[in-house]
Design a protein around this motif. Structure first.
Motif, PDB file in Angstrom:
ATOM      1  N   ALA A   1      18.083  -1.139  54.668  1.00 48.89           N
ATOM      2  CA  ALA A   1      16.413  -1.660  55.155  1.00 48.89           C
ATOM      3  C   ALA A   1      15.722  -2.118  54.066  1.00 48.89           C
ATOM      4  O   ALA A   1      14.856  -2.926  54.446  1.00 48.89           O
ATOM      5  CB  ALA A   1      15.974  -0.487  55.595  1.00 48.89           C
ATOM      6  N   ALA A   2      15.828  -1.790  52.876  1.00 48.55           N
ATOM      7  CA  ALA A   2      14.864  -2.384  51.770  1.00 48.55           C
ATOM      8  C   ALA A   2      15.491  -3.761  51.087  1.00 48.55           C
ATOM      9  O   ALA A   2      16.656  -3.840  51.130  1.00 48.55           O
ATOM     10  CB  ALA A   2      14.659  -1.446  50.793  1.00 48.55           C
ATOM     11  N   GLY A   3      14.580  -4.644  50.581  1.00 54.37           N
ATOM     12  CA  GLY A   3      14.881  -5.639  50.013  1.00 54.37           C
ATOM     13  C   GLY A   3      15.656  -5.465  48.707  1.00 54.37           C
ATOM     14  O   GLY A   3      15.396  -4.363  48.173  1.00 54.37           O
TER      15      GLY A   3
ATOM     16  N   ARG B   1       8.894  -7.409  46.869  1.00 54.45           N
ATOM     17  CA  ARG B   1       7.234  -7.681  47.082  1.00 54.45           C
ATOM     18  C   ARG B   1       6.933  -8.736  48.169  1.00 54.45           C
ATOM     19  O   ARG B   1       5.839  -9.086  48.143  1.00 54.45           O
ATOM     20  CB  ARG B   1       7.004  -8.274  45.450  1.00 54.45           C
ATOM     21  CG  ARG B   1       7.628  -9.450  45.315  1.00 54.45           C
ATOM     22  CD  ARG B   1       7.194  -9.644  43.858  1.00 54.45           C
ATOM     23  NE  ARG B   1       8.168 -11.052  43.329  1.00 54.45           N
ATOM     24  CZ  ARG B   1       8.466 -11.259  42.307  1.00 54.45           C
ATOM     25  NH1 ARG B   1       8.060 -10.638  41.410  1.00 54.45           N
ATOM     26  NH2 ARG B   1       8.923 -12.348  42.250  1.00 54.45           N
ATOM     27  N   TYR B   2       7.931  -9.339  48.687  1.00 54.38           N
ATOM     28  CA  TYR B   2       7.612 -10.372  49.440  1.00 54.38           C
ATOM     29  C   TYR B   2       7.559  -9.742  51.202  1.00 54.38           C
ATOM     30  O   TYR B   2       8.218  -8.704  51.153  1.00 54.38           O
ATOM     31  CB  TYR B   2       8.809 -11.393  49.481  1.00 54.38           C
ATOM     32  CG  TYR B   2       8.800 -12.416  48.457  1.00 54.38           C
ATOM     33  CD1 TYR B   2       7.982 -13.400  48.315  1.00 54.38           C
ATOM     34  CD2 TYR B   2       9.614 -12.108  47.424  1.00 54.38           C
ATOM     35  CE1 TYR B   2       7.910 -14.254  47.007  1.00 54.38           C
ATOM     36  CE2 TYR B   2       9.755 -12.836  46.138  1.00 54.38           C
ATOM     37  CZ  TYR B   2       9.028 -13.929  46.268  1.00 54.38           C
ATOM     38  OH  TYR B   2       9.046 -14.558  45.036  1.00 54.38           O
ATOM     39  N   PRO B   3       6.783 -10.310  51.950  1.00 58.83           N
ATOM     40  CA  PRO B   3       6.584  -9.848  53.150  1.00 58.83           C
ATOM     41  C   PRO B   3       7.963  -9.488  53.855  1.00 58.83           C
ATOM     42  O   PRO B   3       8.966 -10.441  53.575  1.00 58.83           O
ATOM     43  CB  PRO B   3       5.741 -10.890  53.901  1.00 58.83           C
ATOM     44  CG  PRO B   3       5.017 -11.596  52.849  1.00 58.83           C
ATOM     45  CD  PRO B   3       6.075 -11.633  51.715  1.00 58.83           C
ATOM     46  N   GLU B   4       8.241  -8.727  54.818  1.00 58.32           N
ATOM     47  CA  GLU B   4       9.474  -8.562  55.266  1.00 58.32           C
ATOM     48  C   GLU B   4      10.076  -9.804  56.003  1.00 58.32           C
ATOM     49  O   GLU B   4      11.429 -10.061  55.832  1.00 58.32           O
ATOM     50  CB  GLU B   4       9.452  -7.426  56.485  1.00 58.32           C
ATOM     51  CG  GLU B   4      10.607  -6.671  56.959  1.00 58.32           C
ATOM     52  CD  GLU B   4      10.403  -5.843  57.744  1.00 58.32           C
ATOM     53  OE1 GLU B   4      11.307  -5.647  58.903  1.00 58.32           O
ATOM     54  OE2 GLU B   4       9.650  -4.864  57.549  1.00 58.32           O
ATOM     55  N   GLY B   5       9.393 -10.769  56.512  1.00 56.17           N
ATOM     56  CA  GLY B   5       9.996 -11.883  57.220  1.00 56.17           C
ATOM     57  C   GLY B   5      10.531 -12.852  56.189  1.00 56.17           C
ATOM     58  O   GLY B   5      11.251 -13.838  56.457  1.00 56.17           O
ATOM     59  N   ARG B   6      10.136 -12.549  54.699  1.00 52.87           N
ATOM     60  CA  ARG B   6      10.668 -13.667  53.739  1.00 52.87           C
ATOM     61  C   ARG B   6      11.859 -12.993  52.958  1.00 52.87           C
ATOM     62  O   ARG B   6      12.337 -13.580  52.252  1.00 52.87           O
ATOM     63  CB  ARG B   6       9.523 -14.106  52.991  1.00 52.87           C
ATOM     64  CG  ARG B   6       8.383 -14.820  53.691  1.00 52.87           C
ATOM     65  CD  ARG B   6       7.475 -15.572  53.090  1.00 52.87           C
ATOM     66  NE  ARG B   6       8.196 -16.542  51.955  1.00 52.87           N
ATOM     67  CZ  ARG B   6       7.874 -17.062  50.954  1.00 52.87           C
ATOM     68  NH1 ARG B   6       6.607 -16.530  50.391  1.00 52.87           N
ATOM     69  NH2 ARG B   6       8.336 -17.911  50.128  1.00 52.87           N
TER      70      ARG B   6
END
Length: 102
Positions: free
Chosen positions: A23-25, A31-36
């Motif tokens: 679930a995590a980047g 550090r970027y918004p979830e959409g990016r």
């Protein structure tokens, strides 16, 4: 003693970031918004894939120098750590540049 191929693969694997969870980047992408984050992860994977050859060449050259007695184990480790740090910093810089263009 590890074979050169095994050693190079270990070096490459140690330099690659590991995902925190599904679930995590990836660490540089969280550090970027979830959409990016998906775009960031794709760019980060591409940058890491491009770095594999350079890391393998460096690792093989390091092993050759160590086997020839030109460097000690401590020098080998120190040079590897410095290379990994510099390589990662360069990839992070390129990631930031590409994300700014997205």
């Amino acid at each position: 003693m590890l074979s050169l191929t095994t050693w190079a693969a270990a070096l490459v694997a140690s330099a690659m970031p590991m995902p925190l969870s599904a679930a995590a980047g990836d660490p540089p992408c969280d550090r970027y918004p979830e959409g990016r984050q998906a775009v960031c992860r794709a760019i980060w994977k591409q940058l890491n894939d491009q770095a594999v050859g350079e890391m393998a060449r460096f690792g093989l050259e390091q092993q050759r120098r160590r086997d020839a007695g030109q460097i000690t184990a401590e020098q080998h480790l120190a040079e590897n750590m410095a290379f990994i740090k510099q390589s990662t910093q360069n990839r992070l810089k390129r990631l930031e540049e590409r994300m700014a263009k997205e």
